[in-house]
Design an enzyme around this catalytic site. Structure first.
Site, short mmCIF file in Angstrom:
data_model
loop_
_atom_site.label_atom_id
_atom_site.label_comp_id
_atom_site.label_asym_id
_atom_site.label_seq_id
_atom_site.Cartn_x
_atom_site.Cartn_y
_atom_site.Cartn_z
N HIS A 136 -0.09 1.12 -13.45
CA HIS A 136 0.73 0.01 -13.96
C HIS A 136 2.18 0.48 -14.03
CE1 HIS A 136 1.66 -3.67 -16.05
NE2 HIS A 136 2.42 -2.95 -16.85
N ASN A 169 1.32 3.02 -2.64
CA ASN A 169 0.52 3.93 -3.48
C ASN A 169 -0.67 4.47 -2.70
OD1 ASN A 169 1.47 4.21 -6.40
ND2 ASN A 169 1.72 2.02 -6.05
N GLY A 187 0.78 -1.23 0.00
CA GLY A 187 0.00 0.00 0.00
C GLY A 187 0.80 1.28 0.00
N ARG A 240 -15.50 -18.50 -7.57
CA ARG A 240 -15.20 -17.14 -8.07
C ARG A 240 -16.46 -16.29 -8.18
NH1 ARG A 240 -10.18 -15.44 -7.37
NH2 ARG A 240 -10.06 -13.42 -8.39
N ALA A 292 7.67 7.95 -10.17
CA ALA A 292 6.49 8.02 -11.05
C ALA A 292 5.18 7.65 -10.34
CB ALA A 292 6.70 7.12 -12.27
N GLU A 293 5.06 6.42 -9.86
CA GLU A 293 3.76 5.95 -9.36
C GLU A 293 3.19 6.84 -8.26
OE1 GLU A 293 3.41 1.70 -8.54
OE2 GLU A 293 5.23 1.38 -9.67
N ASN A 334 -6.35 2.46 -12.76
CA ASN A 334 -5.32 1.52 -12.32
C ASN A 334 -3.94 2.14 -12.53
OD1 ASN A 334 -4.24 -1.14 -11.58
ND2 ASN A 334 -3.69 -1.35 -13.74
N ASP A 376 -4.89 -4.02 -18.92
CA ASP A 376 -4.07 -2.82 -19.19
C ASP A 376 -4.35 -2.20 -20.56
OD1 ASP A 376 -2.77 -3.32 -16.72
OD2 ASP A 376 -1.29 -4.59 -17.69
C1 GRF Z 1 3.01 -1.14 -7.64
O1 GRF Z 1 4.22 -1.31 -8.30
C2 GRF Z 1 1.89 -1.09 -8.64
O2 GRF Z 1 2.21 -0.40 -9.80
C3 GRF Z 1 1.77 -2.55 -8.92
O3 GRF Z 1 1.84 -3.16 -7.64
C4 GRF Z 1 2.65 -2.37 -6.81
C5 GRF Z 1 1.87 -2.04 -5.58
O4 GRF Z 1 2.63 -1.50 -4.57
N1 GRF Z 1 0.73 -2.91 -9.79
P1 GRF Z 1 1.96 -0.91 -3.26
O5 GRF Z 1 1.06 -1.97 -2.66
O6 GRF Z 1 1.19 0.34 -3.64
O7 GRF Z 1 3.10 -0.59 -2.34
#
Ligand code: GRF
Length: 198
Positions: free
Chosen positions: A110, A14, A12, A66, A180-181, A108, A151
């Site tokens: 990526h 992000n 987490g 599922r 970046a993220e 999302n 994606d």
């Molecule tokens: C990130 O690299 C995201 O882009 C990918 O999974 C990772 C998640 O990291 N799809 P976090 O849980 O936000 O630390």
């Protein structure tokens, strides 16, 4: 105010970037109304608790198949009445019924410059292993809307990141997160929130 629900699977970082940017006012006109994790005991849930965000786990392990998991997941999402669903490292395939219901309202992150190193099988460290194996000098991250492909949805923001001599997948992953993220995911939320009028 844009009601934002964040879906997570792991650490987490992000999610934390989003929490911090809401707290410092860089993301305006948005509130974090919930966090859903598909895994128990992950750090994301601690981060949500600490920030006072309602959170819950919907794990496939608790359902016989599922179909019943997908139904419970959509019910959980609906319970927060979100305007925007943010997949922040959420590693579960989103049920088609949810994509229909939340069309253009799911985004999302990526960890590559789509259309490179994306699609089925490209998640986590595998993305960075593939980028290093190909020898690209630039990688990066992409925020995009989620459609029924993997994606394939419309791109919202991308940010390039340099690949350096001697990078390991772990080192590259970390640089892409930091440079970046953690920037473009909050930016995308702020952009979407700025277009909401109430
Ligand atoms: C990130 O690299 C995201 O882009 C990918 O999974 C990772 C998640 O990291 N799809 P976090 O849980 O936000 O630390």
């Amino acid at each position: 105010m844009l009601r934002v629900l964040v879906m997570v699977s792991g650490g987490g970082t992000n999610l934390q970037a989003i929490i911090d940017r809401v707290a410092d006012g860089s993301i305006k006109n948005a509130e974090l109304v919930g966090v859903i994790s598909n895994n128990y005991g992950v750090k994301s849930l601690e981060r949500a608790d600490k920030a006072g965000i309602p959170n819950r786990v919907v794990s496939p392990k608790d359902f016989p198949d599922r179909e019943s998991f997908n139904k419970a997941l959509l019910e959980a999402v609906d319970s927060y009445s979100p305007d925007l669903v943010v997949l922040a490292g959420f590693l579960v395939v989103i049920p088609p019924a949810m994509i229909d219901k939340y069309e253009n309202r799911i985004i999302n992150i990526h960890p590559s410059l789509i259309p490179s190193f994306c699609g089925t099988g490209f998640y986590g460290l595998k993305v960075h292993e593939a980028a290093l194996a190909r020898g690209v000098k630039i990688s990066g991250a992409t925020v995009h809307f989620v459609d029924k492909g993997t994606d394939t949805g419309p791109i919202i923001i991308q940010k390039p990141v340099e690949v350096k001599e001697g990078d390991t997948p772990e080192v590259l992953q970390r640089r892409i997160m930091e440079e970046a993220e953690w920037k473009i995911l909050p930016e995308a939320i702020n952009m979407i929130a700025s277009k909401k009028n109430d």
